[in-house]
Design an enzyme around this catalytic site. Structure first.
Site: not given
Length: 424
Positions: A57, A59-61, A63
C-alpha cells in the site's frame, strides 16, 4: 501448496461475493476488478525488460519512490509495472506521473489471475517490498523463470512462527528469490532461520529511512501558519480505528495545561473520514474538514486532514507529532518523516514495524513513549518550546544515516537480475 490452493478454491465464492459487494457500493469499478483479475491495460509493447514492483500500500510504495525513479533513470530501456493491494496505493503512484511506469492493482493470488497478468506484461524481474508474500505468485515466478528480489524485507515474530510451521511452502516461497535485502538485522536473522540461502543475502537497506518528502506549498504554509502556531500545534499522524478515541482523550487532558493547543488529525485511511467526524462531533469539538474544502480557522479546535499527499504540510505546521499505529496493534508508522520536518515525536508501545529506529530514538532521548491516551495527554501538557527543540534535535541525530549504505550496489544488482547493464 496443495492445501493452500485448495483453501483458495474453497474461498473463491466468498472472494467473489466480497468484490461484488464492493462494486455494488461503489468502492471499486469494473476496471478495478479487471486489474485484480490480472487483465489491466498494458503500457504497450516494450523493447526492453519489464520490471514488476509490488508494494502492499501507500507506505511501502512511498518508501520506494527513490528506488523506482533510480531504476527508471539508470535503465531507460525498461518499463515498470507497479502494483498495490489498495486503491489508494495505486492511485498515489499514478499521481507521480512518471514516464515508462504503469500503476495497477495487484492480481489476486489465483493462478488464472496471475497467468493473465504475466502473459500480458512478461516481466523480467519481480521486486517485492517489505513482506507481502503470496505463495502462488512466488511459485509461478519460479515456474516461468522470473527472478525475485526482496528489498527492505521485514517479518514479524508471529509471521515467522507461522511460516516455520509450513516448511514445504517456505521452500516454494524462496525458490525464485535471487536477491534479498532486509529492512533490519532482526528480519534478516528470521529469514535465515526460515532457510533463505545466505548467498542470496546482501546488506540491509531501509528504504523508508531514505524517503525525503517534498516541501509543502509555501503560500499554503504561510496561510495556515496564521491559524496554527507551530509550538501550539500537534499532529496526530496516520491514526487507526481505536486510536482516535485515545487521541481525543489526550487532547482534552493536554488543553487543561495548554489551552491554546490546536490539533491536526490525519487518519491513516481517508476513507474513514465519516467515522472520525462522528467521533469529533461526539466529543463536542469544533472542527473543519480538509476533504470538504474547509480552510482552517481560529475558532476551531481540530482540523481533520482527511486527504492524501499533504503530509508535508501537516508535519511542517506541527511542533509535535504523535505517530499513529502505535497505540493499537498496527506496529507503528515511520519516525523519519516527522523527524525530517523537525517535529518532536511521541509514540505508543507497538513499534514492531520500525523497531530499530525507535530503539535508537529512545536511547538518544529523541522521542517520548506513552502507554495510552491519558499518558499521551500528560506528555503533551509538559512540552514547551525548549523541550520540543531538544527532542527534535536529538531525533535528527539519532536517525542520521538510518538508510544504511549499499543502495548504489543494490540498484546495480537488481538491474543485473532484470538483464540490464547499468548505465554510467
Amino acid at each position: 501448496m496443495f492445501t493452500y490452493r485448495l483453501a483458495l478454491t474453497l474461498a473463491a465464492p466468498l472472494a467473489a461475493g466480497y468484490f461484488a459487494l464492493r462494486l455494488a457500493r461503489g468502492r471499486e469499478t469494473l476496471a478495478d476488478l479487471g486489474e485484480r483479475l490480472g487483465r489491466g491495460a498494458s503500457g504497450g509493447a516494450a523493447s526492453g525488460p519489464v520490471i514488476w514492483l509490488h508494494g502492499a500500500s501507500n507506505g511501502e510504495l512511498t518508501s520506494a519512490r527513490d528506488l523506482i525513479e533510480t531504476l527508471l533513470r539508470e535503465a531507460p530501456e525498461c518499463r515498470m509495472v507497479v502494483t498495490s493491494n489498495s486503491l489508494t496505493g495505486r492511485d498515489m503512484v499514478r499521481g507521480w506521473g512518471l514516464a515508462r511506469l504503469e500503476a495497477r492493482l495487484a492480481p489476486l493470488d489465483y493462478r488464472p489471475c496471475l497467468a493473465a497478468f504475466l502473459d500480458n506484461d512478461r516481466p523480467s524481474l519481480l521486486i517485492l517490498l517489505e513482506g507481502d508474500l503470496w505463495p502462488n505468485r512466488m511459485a509461478m515466478a519460479a515456474k516461468r523463470g522470473i527472478p525475485v528480489a526482496m528489498i527492505s524485507a521485514r517479518i514479524s515474530e508471529r509471521s515467522a512462527a507461522k511460516w516455520h510451521r509450513r516448511p514445504g511452502m517456505v521452500r516454494h516461497l524462496f525458490e525464485p528469490v535471487r536477491l534479498f535485502s532486509a529492512q533490519d538485522a532482526a528480519s534478516e536473522s528470521k529469514f535465515r532461520e526460515l532457510g533463505l540461502p545466505p548467498e542470496r543475502i546482501v546488506a540491509p537497506v531501509t528504504l523508508k529511512a531514505s524517503v525525503r518528502l517534498p516541501a509543502p506549498d509555501p503560500d499554503l504554509l504561510t496561510q495556515y501558519r496564521e491559524v496554527f502556531p507551530r509550538e501550539d500545534t500537534w499532529l496526530a499522524a496516520s491514526t487507526h480505528e481505536g486510536e482516535e478515541e485515545q487521541v481525543l482523550v489526550a487532547f482534552e487532558l493536554a488543553r487543561r495545561a495548554r489551552p491554546s493547543l490546536r490539533m491536526i488529525l490525519a487518519p491513516r485511511h481517508p476513507a474513514r473520514s465519516a467515522e472520525v467526524r462522528a467521533l469529533l462531533e461526539g466529543a463536542g469539538l469544533r472542527f473543519r474538514t480538509r476533504s470538504a474544502g474547509d480552510a482552517p480557522d481560529k475558532e476551531s479546535d481540530v482540523y481533520l486532514a482527511d486527504t492524501l499527499g499533504e503530509m508535508p504540510l501537516w508535519y511542517a505546521l506541527s511542533g509535535q507529532c504523535f505517530v499513529g499505529g502505535s497505540l493499537v496493534a498496527k506496529g507503528g508508522h515511520t519516525p523519519y518523516e516527522p523527524a525530517q520536518f523537525g517535529s518532536a515525536i511521541l509514540h505508543g508501545p507497538d513499534l514492531r514495524n520500525f523497531a530499530e529506529p525507535y530503539a535508537a530514538l529512545d536511547a538518544a532521548g529523541g522521542a517520548l513513549k506513552v502507554a495510552d491516551g491519558p499518558a499521551l495527554g500528560e506528555a503533551l501538557a509538559r512540552l514547551d518550546p525548549p523541550a520540543l527543540d531538544a527532542l527534535a534535535e536529538r531525533a535528527t541525530d539519532a536517525l542520521a544515516g538510518g538508510a544504511g549504505e549499499g543502495m548504489d550496489s543494490l540498484v546495480e544488482k537488481t538491474l543485473r537480475l532484470a538483464g540490464v547493464d547499468r548505465r554510467n
